[in-house]
Scaffold this motif. Structure first.
Motif, PDB file in Angstrom:
ATOM      1  N   GLY A 141       0.710  -1.196  -0.092  1.00 53.44           N
ATOM      2  CA  GLY A 141       0.151  -0.420  -0.171  1.00 53.44           C
ATOM      3  C   GLY A 141       1.214   1.019  -0.110  1.00 53.44           C
ATOM      4  O   GLY A 141       1.784   1.122  -0.097  1.00 53.44           O
ATOM      5  N   PRO A 142       0.561   2.126  -0.048  1.00 50.46           N
ATOM      6  CA  PRO A 142       0.959   3.795  -0.233  1.00 50.46           C
ATOM      7  C   PRO A 142       2.315   3.613   1.249  1.00 50.46           C
ATOM      8  O   PRO A 142       3.170   4.510   1.037  1.00 50.46           O
ATOM      9  N   ALA A 143       1.568   3.471   2.088  1.00 51.22           N
ATOM     10  CA  ALA A 143       1.931   3.782   3.512  1.00 51.22           C
ATOM     11  C   ALA A 143       3.583   2.802   3.748  1.00 51.22           C
ATOM     12  O   ALA A 143       3.483   2.360   4.473  1.00 51.22           O
ATOM     13  N   ALA A 144       3.873   1.503   2.914  1.00 54.59           N
ATOM     14  CA  ALA A 144       4.280   0.151   2.672  1.00 54.59           C
ATOM     15  C   ALA A 144       5.500   0.716   2.714  1.00 54.59           C
ATOM     16  O   ALA A 144       6.581   1.498   2.238  1.00 54.59           O
ATOM     17  N   SER A 145       6.395   0.226   3.674  1.00 50.61           N
ATOM     18  CA  SER A 145       8.275   0.803   3.614  1.00 50.61           C
ATOM     19  C   SER A 145       8.676  -0.802   2.682  1.00 50.61           C
ATOM     20  O   SER A 145       8.008  -0.974   2.143  1.00 50.61           O
ATOM     21  N   GLU A 146      10.599  -0.019   2.571  1.00 53.15           N
ATOM     22  CA  GLU A 146      10.933  -1.172   1.238  1.00 53.15           C
ATOM     23  C   GLU A 146      10.803  -2.158   1.405  1.00 53.15           C
ATOM     24  O   GLU A 146      10.877  -2.582   0.429  1.00 53.15           O
ATOM     25  N   PHE A 148       8.554  -4.067   2.449  1.00 54.71           N
ATOM     26  CA  PHE A 148       7.345  -4.464   2.404  1.00 54.71           C
ATOM     27  C   PHE A 148       6.815  -4.371   0.594  1.00 54.71           C
ATOM     28  O   PHE A 148       6.068  -5.574   0.386  1.00 54.71           O
ATOM     29  N   ARG A 149       7.861  -3.502  -0.304  1.00 54.20           N
ATOM     30  CA  ARG A 149       7.624  -3.587  -1.350  1.00 54.20           C
ATOM     31  C   ARG A 149       8.422  -4.568  -1.684  1.00 54.20           C
ATOM     32  O   ARG A 149       7.593  -5.099  -3.159  1.00 54.20           O
ATOM     33  N   ALA A 154       7.922  -8.972  -5.421  1.00 56.72           N
ATOM     34  CA  ALA A 154       8.457 -10.369  -5.535  1.00 56.72           C
ATOM     35  C   ALA A 154       7.625 -11.252  -6.047  1.00 56.72           C
ATOM     36  O   ALA A 154       6.936 -12.536  -6.686  1.00 56.72           O
ATOM     37  N   LEU A 155       6.359 -11.577  -5.094  1.00 60.68           N
ATOM     38  CA  LEU A 155       5.118 -12.681  -4.876  1.00 60.68           C
ATOM     39  C   LEU A 155       4.386 -11.569  -6.684  1.00 60.68           C
ATOM     40  O   LEU A 155       3.938 -12.927  -7.075  1.00 60.68           O
ATOM     41  N   ALA A 156       4.690 -10.691  -6.669  1.00 64.41           N
ATOM     42  CA  ALA A 156       4.132 -10.231  -8.306  1.00 64.41           C
ATOM     43  C   ALA A 156       4.678 -11.037  -9.684  1.00 64.41           C
ATOM     44  O   ALA A 156       3.900 -12.176 -10.163  1.00 64.41           O
ATOM     45  N   ALA A 157       5.121 -10.953  -8.995  1.00 66.19           N
ATOM     46  CA  ALA A 157       6.429 -11.683 -10.471  1.00 66.19           C
ATOM     47  C   ALA A 157       6.358 -12.722 -10.154  1.00 66.19           C
ATOM     48  O   ALA A 157       6.189 -13.368 -11.352  1.00 66.19           O
ATOM     49  N   LYS A 158       6.977 -13.715  -9.049  1.00 60.59           N
ATOM     50  CA  LYS A 158       6.651 -15.048  -8.844  1.00 60.59           C
ATOM     51  C   LYS A 158       5.006 -15.196  -9.275  1.00 60.59           C
ATOM     52  O   LYS A 158       4.542 -16.650 -10.040  1.00 60.59           O
TER      53      LYS A 158
END
Length: 163
Positions: A141-146, A148-149, A154-158
């Motif tokens: 989300g918009p407030a995610a730390s590095e 979390f991003r 990585a999950l999206a790429a997988k």
């Protein structure tokens, strides 16, 4: 200590304790007073005091004085507390789904017709059930730390590679 960035961790800090969920269930059934909770749940007064304080501190319940002599208080759901109702309903429905119908001690019914209902969690905009893990996933989300991003990228790429 829970991961304070994760909304699931923060939520479980506030309401994840076993007694807390039962206490909230009683609130949704209209209980507001210490003695009602204590008698219905069979919880020790010390544990009940602790749970109520946590719920008040987290803005889920409001403590209101209803008697001056002797001083007595009731615990009333806030808007934040009332917004937990669908969560409690979904947890109870999940629990019932694990049992044969004859073993269900509590069911959710339509208040007007008395007919049993089967709750589902849906997307407010589309009305689609959220139970498909391939259709709905978590993302940073918009407030995610590095960190979390990185995790969610990585999950999206997988997922993309698996298509």
């Amino acid at each position: 200590m829970a991961d304070r960035e994760c909304p699931l961790s923060r939520t479980l800090d506030a309401v994840g304790e076993w007694w807390t969920l039962l206490l909230l269930h009683d609130c949704f059934d209209g209980f507001t007073r210490f003695d009602q909770f204590e008698a219905n749940l069979g919880i020790s007064s010390g544990m009940l005091t602790k749970r109520l304080k946590t719920l008040v501190d987290n803005g889920i319940l409001e403590r209101r004085q209803y008697s001056e002599r002797p001083p007595r208080f009731e615990y009333v759901l806030t808007d934040t507390g009332r917004s937990l109702r669908p969560v409690i309903v979904a947890l109870a429905a999940w629990g019932n789904a694990q049992l044969p119908r004859r073993e269900r001690s509590m069911i959710l019914v339509d208040a007007r017709t008395g007919r049993e209902v089967e709750p589902v969690v849906v997307d407010r905009r589309t009305g689609k059930p959220l139970d498909d893990p391939d259709a709905y996933v978590f993302a940073a989300g918009p407030a995610a730390s590095e960190a979390f991003r990185t995790r969610y990228d990585a999950l999206a790429a997988k997922r993309k590679a698996a298509r």
